[in-house]
Design a protein around this motif. Structure first.
Motif, PDB file in Angstrom:
ATOM      1  N   UNK A 162       0.956  -1.143  -0.025  1.00  0.00           N
ATOM      2  CA  UNK A 162       0.161  -0.191  -0.054  1.00  0.00           C
ATOM      3  C   UNK A 162       0.809   1.382  -0.200  1.00  0.00           C
ATOM      4  N   UNK A 163       0.684   2.330  -0.980  1.00  0.00           N
ATOM      5  CA  UNK A 163       1.084   3.448  -0.979  1.00  0.00           C
ATOM      6  C   UNK A 163       0.252   4.640  -0.880  1.00  0.00           C
ATOM      7  N   UNK A 164      -0.360   4.670   0.243  1.00  0.00           N
ATOM      8  CA  UNK A 164      -1.482   5.956   0.104  1.00  0.00           C
ATOM      9  C   UNK A 164      -0.781   7.160   0.321  1.00  0.00           C
ATOM     10  N   UNK A 165      -1.064   7.889  -0.486  1.00  0.00           N
ATOM     11  CA  UNK A 165      -0.340   9.311  -0.655  1.00  0.00           C
ATOM     12  C   UNK A 165      -1.015  10.392   0.261  1.00  0.00           C
ATOM     13  N   UNK A 213       1.723  10.570   5.646  1.00  0.00           N
ATOM     14  CA  UNK A 213       2.912  11.169   5.784  1.00  0.00           C
ATOM     15  C   UNK A 213       3.808  10.020   5.515  1.00  0.00           C
ATOM     16  N   UNK A 214       4.963  10.218   4.948  1.00  0.00           N
ATOM     17  CA  UNK A 214       5.871   9.407   4.757  1.00  0.00           C
ATOM     18  C   UNK A 214       5.669   8.190   3.549  1.00  0.00           C
ATOM     19  N   UNK A 215       4.748   8.644   2.694  1.00  0.00           N
ATOM     20  CA  UNK A 215       4.346   7.444   1.682  1.00  0.00           C
ATOM     21  C   UNK A 215       5.297   7.020   0.747  1.00  0.00           C
ATOM     22  N   UNK A 268       8.465   6.367   1.514  1.00  0.00           N
ATOM     23  CA  UNK A 268       9.034   4.991   1.801  1.00  0.00           C
ATOM     24  C   UNK A 268       8.268   3.966   1.459  1.00  0.00           C
ATOM     25  N   UNK A 269       7.155   3.972   1.541  1.00  0.00           N
ATOM     26  CA  UNK A 269       6.108   2.854   1.423  1.00  0.00           C
ATOM     27  C   UNK A 269       6.446   2.566  -0.208  1.00  0.00           C
ATOM     28  N   UNK A 270       6.463   3.525  -1.086  1.00  0.00           N
ATOM     29  CA  UNK A 270       6.356   3.185  -2.307  1.00  0.00           C
ATOM     30  C   UNK A 270       8.045   2.598  -2.782  1.00  0.00           C
ATOM     31  N   UNK A 271       9.022   3.058  -1.998  1.00  0.00           N
ATOM     32  CA  UNK A 271      10.255   2.723  -2.290  1.00  0.00           C
ATOM     33  C   UNK A 271      10.344   1.177  -1.812  1.00  0.00           C
ATOM     34  N   UNK A 272       9.882   0.862  -0.694  1.00  0.00           N
ATOM     35  CA  UNK A 272       9.861  -0.385  -0.188  1.00  0.00           C
ATOM     36  C   UNK A 272       9.093  -1.385  -1.434  1.00  0.00           C
ATOM     37  N   UNK A 273       7.839  -1.062  -1.306  1.00  0.00           N
ATOM     38  CA  UNK A 273       7.234  -1.722  -2.705  1.00  0.00           C
ATOM     39  C   UNK A 273       8.002  -2.073  -3.768  1.00  0.00           C
TER      40      UNK A 273
END
Length: 502
Positions: free
Chosen positions: A248-251, A254-256, A258-263
């Protein structure tokens, strides 16, 4: 029973939760489970092939109306589907069955299982609670009862791991009953590793193809995206299983970034809700301009976004998941069906939240079919020319099967009756009173059918529903567990449960 399970914390690798929630386990075997659970109708139990989905077991689905969703395979007024183990071996008329067990499918539509690309299964205990509600409080009278405040800020905060497990399991089984063989579960309930493990265990226990959506929870979330690496390594390292993973990369959190990067580091799709009501357009535009969109993105809803961002998403090969009934009912914005089609973005369909609307695929298909046609028909009546093509029933079935598989990166395994793919198959009763006489297969599925027509369901060749009965399920026990969870959630969230008012 182990201590942790006794405390209501389902543990990955422990069989006790499955024994608690499913009447029959793998230890007693599929045939014994069937005979126990279908004792009220022994004729049905005796008629069911045994050992389906196991290596070396061959089953022939004979004489059905075959809707393959693969142009290379074609559709057949009467044909067979041969299954070997968990895979489709052949599709066509008068196949040589050899040693295969036979499933007689005369009067049945045989087609791929439906695919739901966005379902919040952790909310199953909240079904119908917000039937009259909208997404967020916008100052209108209806806004007083809204999803953001009640579900995300109240209910979701008080879930225990055992609540997560029963909600996820019951929601999964209910969708199996309606022919949905694959789901992307957007659980949004990862308050701790134990919550995440409870989701995974429930998806495993349900026994259908599931995409575990590791979406950020609410509250203290800072450490949880990092748990994605553990989850991926522990539960999703193999491609040879029913469960896969999405990040999940909810924009709006805050800090989304990092989620995109990890995914992307983990090599899994990155999915997110994209809704103008939440003021996402500026951030979404920035991502579009920065070239951040990719073919690994799944954009849910896509309401209220700019033409520039839409074009960037289309050019990047991103996928769009539409939840048409919810988008219309909850004030997300008008479902952008035509916008996607004009850009040659073939959408998938999703059920979203059962606190507001049913999760069956027939509702999703009919809503999409009628709304797009209403848009185009209104323009035609106004005298416009060069209009878009009206959606056909076959189009929306494709959205609900093959396009969903493509969006979830599972089209090599499911979405069509293609030899070599895994046998995710539904048999729909076309002889039922609401369909007879059958004149048009896709039309019957989209415009006439409902849950009651789902006769038999296979996942990876294994029969999970047989002649109208879910297998390996102690439904009364599950219902009691879900009702107990509901009672706890309402009390813990401080929300009064009134059967006639919200």
């Amino acid at each position: 029973m182990c201590r942790l399970c006794d405390e209501g914390r389902p543990q990955i690798g422990c069989d006790e939760p499955r024994r608690n929630f499913l009447k029959a386990s793998a230890l007693v075997g599929a045939a014994a489970a069937a005979s126990t659970l279908l004792a009220s109708n022994p004729a049905r139990a005796q008629d069911m092939p045994s050992g389906t989905g196991e290596d070396g077991r061959r089953v022939l689905i004979r004489g059905g109306h075959v809707l393959s969703m693969d142009p290379g395979v074609g559709d057949f007024a009467e044909a067979d589907v041969l299954i070997s183990g968990k895979a489709i071996e052949a599709v066509g008329p008068d196949l040589d069955a050899g040693d295969a067990e036979i499933i007689e499918a005369a009067g049945m539509i045989v087609m791929p299982g439906f695919i739901d690309t966005h379902h919040h299964q952790f909310e199953t205990a909240l079904r119908s609670f917000l039937a009259d509600g909208i997404l967020i409080n916008d100052g209108t009278p209806q806004g007083a009862v809204n999803y953001y405040e009640y579900v995300l800020q109240k209910f979701s905060m008080v879930y225990r791991p055992q609540d997560v497990h029963i909600n996820e399991l019951f929601g999964s089984l209910a969708q199996l009953d309606t022919g949905v063989t694959t789901v992307m579960d957007v659980s949004q309930i990862h308050h701790s590793p134990e919550h995440s493990d409870a989701v995974v265990q429930a998806l495993k226990d349900a026994g259908r193809r599931s995409v575990f959506g590791y979406f950020e929870g609410w509250g203290d979330k800072a450490k949880y995206p990092a748990d994605a690496r553990r989850l991926k390594e522990q539960h999703f390292a193999s491609d040879d299983q029913l469960l896969t993973m999405v990040m999940g990369g909810e924009i709006y959190i805050p800090g989304y970034e990092e989620a995109w990067k990890i995914g992307r580091e983990l090599g899994v799709p990155v999915a997110l809700h994209v809704v103008g009501t939440f003021g996402m357009q500026p951030t979404f535009d920035e991502l579009a301009k920065a070239g951040q969109f990719g073919s690994d993105n799944i954009f849910i809803h896509m309401t209220g976004m700019s033409d520039m961002a839409w074009k960037a998403a289309a050019d990047a090969g991103s996928h769009v998941s539409l939840a048409v009934p919810i988008e219309m009912a909850m004030r997300h914005g008008m479902p952008p069906i035509q916008k996607a089609l004009d850009l040659d973005m073939q959408p998938s369909l999703s059920s979203d939240v059962e606190c507001t609307m049913t999760a069956d695929p027939f509702t999703q298909m009919r809503s999409t079919f009628t709304l797009q046609r209403a848009f185009v028909n209104e323009r035609a009546l106004a005298g416009e020319e060069n209009l878009p093509k009206l959606l056909s029933s076959q189009d929306v079935i494709r959205f609900a099967t093959l396009e969903g598989a493509k969006g979830l990166k599972l089209d090599h395994k499911t979405g069509s009756l293609t030899p070599g793919k895994e046998a995710d198959i539904v048999l729909l009763d076309a002889s039922a009173i609401n369909v007879t006489p059958l004149n048009h297969v896709p039309g019957a599925v989209v415009t006439l059918m409902d849950r009651t027509n789902v006769d038999t369901v296979m996942v990876a060749g294994k029969i999970r529903k047989w002649r109208g009965e879910l297998l390996d399920v102690d439904l009364p026990k599950l219902r009691g567990e879900l009702e107990a969870s509901r009672d706890y959630l309402f009390k813990a969230a401080g929300v009064e449960r009134d059967l006639f008012r919200v």
